[in-house]
Write a protein that holds these residues in place. Structure first.
Motif: not given
Length: 261
Positions: A1-23
């Motif tokens: 088992m392990a710990t999954l950590t997301l820090h300040d995740v931003h994702i854009t698709l075709t230049g459009i922000p889809i996910v912004s600043g997810v921890d």
């Protein structure tokens, strides 16, 4: 088992922000849910975690290893996925489909070892589809396919398991059966779930996305309130408690409650 950590995740698709600043953190052995309305970014976020989309900014770590900096083979040893839609262009058997989960642990074109066969057989047994091992995957029902795909993910033996709407298109019985199988594993689980009551029943911790932003997170008892459901989903919720499990149970209807105070 392990710990999954997301820090300040931003994702854009075709230049459009889809996910912004997810921890987000899914600690060792936890079952963590992501909920939110259609278009909130749940599937996009999960696709980035299992390597199908790049990040514009931020990091995704499994026990400190940055997935974006790892070779695909190593990343697949750390994160297994059950995507929302899986299409097979090959006429494969159930066993062959499940055995694909061993790919990250083998050299290219290497045959299955006795250890591989044992791991795949155990996964098919655990998910209740070993008796279908010689059937063609394409001939199975939707529920049977989901079980086989879960067996493939379990055969991967990754410490983190990511599930994107795993109960989509399943009837009520198969929804419970599939999530019971997931709950019985010893992996860290992150699942996007459409059904709020399934999230309340099966998750230790819930993250709420709206328009690509994280708006709340915590234990289902504290997060799934009438006001949050109204604000995020635009429906009225009456929250009760399930007698046999103590989990929150939401009774939903159209309309939003008026604010007071």
């Amino acid at each position: 088992m392990a710990t999954l950590t997301l820090h300040d995740v931003h994702i854009t698709l075709t230049g459009i922000p889809i996910v912004s600043g997810v921890d987000l953190t899914a600690r060792t052995g936890q079952r963590v849910g992501i909920i939110g309305p259609n278009g909130s970014g749940k599937s996009t976020l999960l696709r980035a975690i299992y390597g199908h989309l790049p990040l514009r900014q931020g990091s995704i770590l499994v026990d400190g290893e940055d997935l974006s900096r790892l070779p695909p083979r190593r990343a697949a040893q750390l994160v297994a996925a059950l995507p929302q839609e899986t299409h097979s262009d090959f006429d494969v058997t159930v066993y062959e489909m499940a055995a694909m989960g061993r790919t990250p642990h083998k050299r290219p074109f290497a045959p299955d070892t006795a250890g591989d066969i044992g791991i795949v057989t155990d996964a098919l047994t655990h998910t209740g589809v070993l008796h279908l091992a010689d059937r063609r995957f394409a001939t199975l029902s939707g529920g049977e396919k989901q079980r086989v795909l879960l067996a493939r993910a379990l055969s991967q033996q990754a410490p983190v398991l990511v599930l994107d709407e795993p109960t989509n298109h399943l009837d009520v019985r198969h929804q419970f059966e599939l999530l019971d199988l997931v709950a019985a594993t010893d992996t860290t689980v992150l699942a996007a779930l459409h059904d709020l009551n399934l999230a309340a029943t099966y998750c230790d911790h819930v993250y709420v996305l709206a328009a690509g932003h994280l708006v709340a997170h915590g234990h289902p008892h504290t997060i799934l309130t009438p006001q949050l459901i109204s604000d995020v989903f635009g429906v009225h919720a009456h929250v009760t408690t399930t007698p046999d499990t103590g989990a929150p149970h939401l009774i939903l209807r159209p309309g939003t409650p008026s604010r007071t105070g």
